[in-house]
Design a protein around this motif. Structure first.
Motif, PDB file in Angstrom:
ATOM      1  N   SER A 187       0.836  -1.190   0.000  1.00  0.00           N
ATOM      2  CA  SER A 187       0.000   0.000   0.000  1.00  0.00           C
ATOM      3  C   SER A 187       0.876   1.248   0.000  1.00  0.00           C
ATOM      4  CB  SER A 187      -0.935   0.009   1.219  1.00  0.00           C
ATOM      5  OG  SER A 187      -1.624   1.243   1.274  1.00  0.00           O
ATOM      6  N   HIS A 205      -6.247   3.192   0.635  1.00  0.00           N
ATOM      7  CA  HIS A 205      -6.616   1.790   0.420  1.00  0.00           C
ATOM      8  C   HIS A 205      -7.390   1.238   1.610  1.00  0.00           C
ATOM      9  CE1 HIS A 205      -2.844   1.639  -2.292  1.00  0.00           C
ATOM     10  NE2 HIS A 205      -3.921   1.712  -3.061  1.00  0.00           N
ATOM     11  N   ASP A 259      -9.038  -3.205  -1.285  1.00  0.00           N
ATOM     12  CA  ASP A 259      -7.882  -3.100  -2.176  1.00  0.00           C
ATOM     13  C   ASP A 259      -6.883  -4.217  -1.900  1.00  0.00           C
ATOM     14  OD1 ASP A 259      -8.396  -0.353  -3.501  1.00  0.00           O
ATOM     15  OD2 ASP A 259      -8.763  -0.046  -1.366  1.00  0.00           O
ATOM     16  N   THR A 297      -4.864  -8.448  -4.471  1.00  0.00           N
ATOM     17  CA  THR A 297      -4.989  -7.010  -4.664  1.00  0.00           C
ATOM     18  C   THR A 297      -5.502  -6.691  -6.072  1.00  0.00           C
ATOM     19  OG1 THR A 297      -3.899  -4.869  -4.325  1.00  0.00           O
ATOM     20  CG2 THR A 297      -2.580  -6.574  -5.371  1.00  0.00           C
ATOM     21  N   THR A 298      -5.629  -5.398  -6.332  1.00  0.00           N
ATOM     22  CA  THR A 298      -6.283  -4.950  -7.564  1.00  0.00           C
ATOM     23  C   THR A 298      -5.266  -4.710  -8.680  1.00  0.00           C
ATOM     24  OG1 THR A 298      -6.006  -2.639  -6.929  1.00  0.00           O
ATOM     25  CG2 THR A 298      -8.035  -3.724  -6.213  1.00  0.00           C
TER      26      THR A 298
END
Ligand code: PLP
Length: 467
Positions: free
Chosen positions: A145, A269, A296, A316-317
């Motif tokens: 992140s 996030h 996220d 995650t994205t």
């Protein structure tokens, strides 16, 4: 309740078995340092139980004593101990490929598991990064992140927001995000300092306030915290629906919906730590589903391998992933663990996911959860029970000194420990969190076993609460 022996014809020589168990304890306590334990309490205050095998919801001690595992061995086990389909999958994989470096190399179980997890996870998650335990998954999500914001020119985002009463593991970064004094206080001088937002815990609702209203009020305070630190926050980390280590405290899904909106509004996030609540514990495969949100980062471990092997995954994205693609090497995510993507763990996880489908586990769990609720209902009337709560396959009983004021028992009285020892002597592994008794059984737990559990819990409550 009489139980058949785990293995027909198990050694009936109980005197010899007892001696064997005692010898084992002595050897063990001479060399092993056990987790989460003040070792001085062994063996007099805290018994040490040598286990030789497990089957279904049961563990069998070296002395032949059987224990119903009401806590799924620290929330890891899903379908029972030594589940043959998972055991066979691990054995088959071990004969094929036990491990291979995962940087620059790939293998079938790692690929299949990534595809399977993404297919089952909330929509919008597109990448899987493997770790080898839950705390590592949390570290990975925190670092990813921060780093993805930095790669996008937002290096000023260095703060995390965590929730009061939360728990995210024991390594320094993960411990930093936790708010349980017993684990955090001693190490505080070493830790990161997240901003703590108040827990949406429904037990802490104002008199007459609904769980949903409490959740929304807490979300308002979360929004204020974000506003006061505009542009500084990387991510909010939370345990969706149930703060497990924090005493199985539960909140309304409305909090998660608002938290998602607030993170979006502030460009931060949302990290969903589903290490404990994932894989069906809350009634849905993932807890986030009950709020209809996609985080996220989705951190998974514990039940990931059905309780067989240490392994974790961070989903995650594409947006996060894309932030790392660059010609500069150090803009990539250079984090690794030697056992990243271990094929044995992946094979166990694939076998575990297959059982969810073949055995219609989530549907069956609904009936089991209803049975748990019915059996526990009488506890709610007890003079020392302040709260009886349940989310899916997690049921908790909050013991207090006075149910009107909710005044807890003095911690030094160790009421929960009394319940623990009492249940152990009656063949049940019930391991309270402070004075909170809870049931989080393997999903294979049957009707007769739940009745046994309820009967022992009833007497453990009496034992723990008497003067
Ligand atoms: C258990 C747990 C962790 C840590 O996992 P480990 O494998 O024990 O390191 C992190 N978060 C939550 C919510 C947990 O329950």
């Amino acid at each position: 309740m009489t139980q058949p022996p785990l293995v027909p014809g198990a050694d009936p020589d109980t005197a010899r078995q007892r001696a064997e168990a005692q010898a084992w304890r002595d050897r063990d306590l001479a060399v092993v340092w056990h987790p989460c334990t003040q070792m001085k309490e062994h063996p007099h205050t805290l018994p040490l139980v040598p286990i030789r095998r497990g089957r279904g919801a049961w563990l069998e001690g070296v002395d032949g004593t059987r224990y119903l595992d009401a806590v799924s061995s620290w929330w890891t086990n899903l379908f029972g101990h030594a589940e043959p389909r998972i055991a066979d999958a691990i054995a088959a994989q071990a004969h094929e490929l036990e491990h291979v470096i995962y940087a620059g190399f790939s293998h079938a179980p790692g690929l299949a598991l990534a595809e399977a997890l993404l297919a089952k996870a909330p929509p919008g998650l597109a990448r899987v990064f493997y770790g080898d335990n839950g705390s590592a998954a949390v570290e990975i999500a925190l670092k990813m992140s921060f780093h993805s914001h930095a790669n996008r020119g937002q290096a000023g985002r260095t703060r995390f927001i965590a929730l009061g009463n939360g728990y995210h593991g024991e390594t320094l970064g993960a411990l930093s995000m936790g708010d349980i004094p017993l684990y955090r206080r001693v190490y505080a001088p070493l830790l990161l300092e997240p901003l703590f937002a108040p827990s949406p815990d429904a037990y802490e609702a104002e008199p007459g306030e609904s769980a949903e209203a409490c959740a929304l009020r807490r979300a308002g305070q979360l929004a204020d915290l974000f506003a006061a630190h505009e542009g500084q926050v990387c991510a909010l980390i939370l345990e969706p629906l149930v703060q497990c280590a924090g005493g199985m405290r539960m909140h309304h899904p409305a909090y998660l919906r608002r938290a998602r909106e607030i993170c979006d509004a502030h460009g931060a996030h949302l990290i969903a730590d589903e290490i404990a609540v994932g894989f069906g514990r809350t009634g849905t495969l993932f807890a986030c589903e009950q709020a209809g949100i996609t985080p996220d980062f989705l951190c998974l471990s514990k039940g990931l391998t059905g309780g067989f092997l240490p392994m974790s995954a961070v989903l995650t994205t594409a947006a996060v992933y894309d932030a790392f693609l660059d010609d500069a090497r150090e803009r990539g995510f250079l984090h690794s663990h030697s056992y990243t993507g271990n094929p044995l763990g992946c094979a166990a996880a694939l076998a575990s996911l297959a059982i969810f489908d073949s055995d219609d586990v989530l549907v069956r769990n609904r009936a089991t959860a209803a049975r748990m609720a019915a059996l526990a209902r009488p506890f709610a009337a007890h003079a020392n029970v302040a709260d009886l709560r349940q989310t899916g396959m997690i049921l908790a009983i909050e013991l207090v000194a006075d149910r009107r004021t909710r005044a807890p028992f003095p911690a030094a009285e160790r009421r929960g420990l009394r319940a623990y020892r009492h249940a152990l002597e009656r063949g049940v592994l019930l391991r309270p969190l402070g004075d909170v008794l809870y049931w989080m059984p393997p999903y294979c737990v049957g009707d007769a076993e739940l009745e046994h559990l309820a009967a022992v819990t009833a007497s453990a409550i009496e034992e723990a609460t008497r003067a």
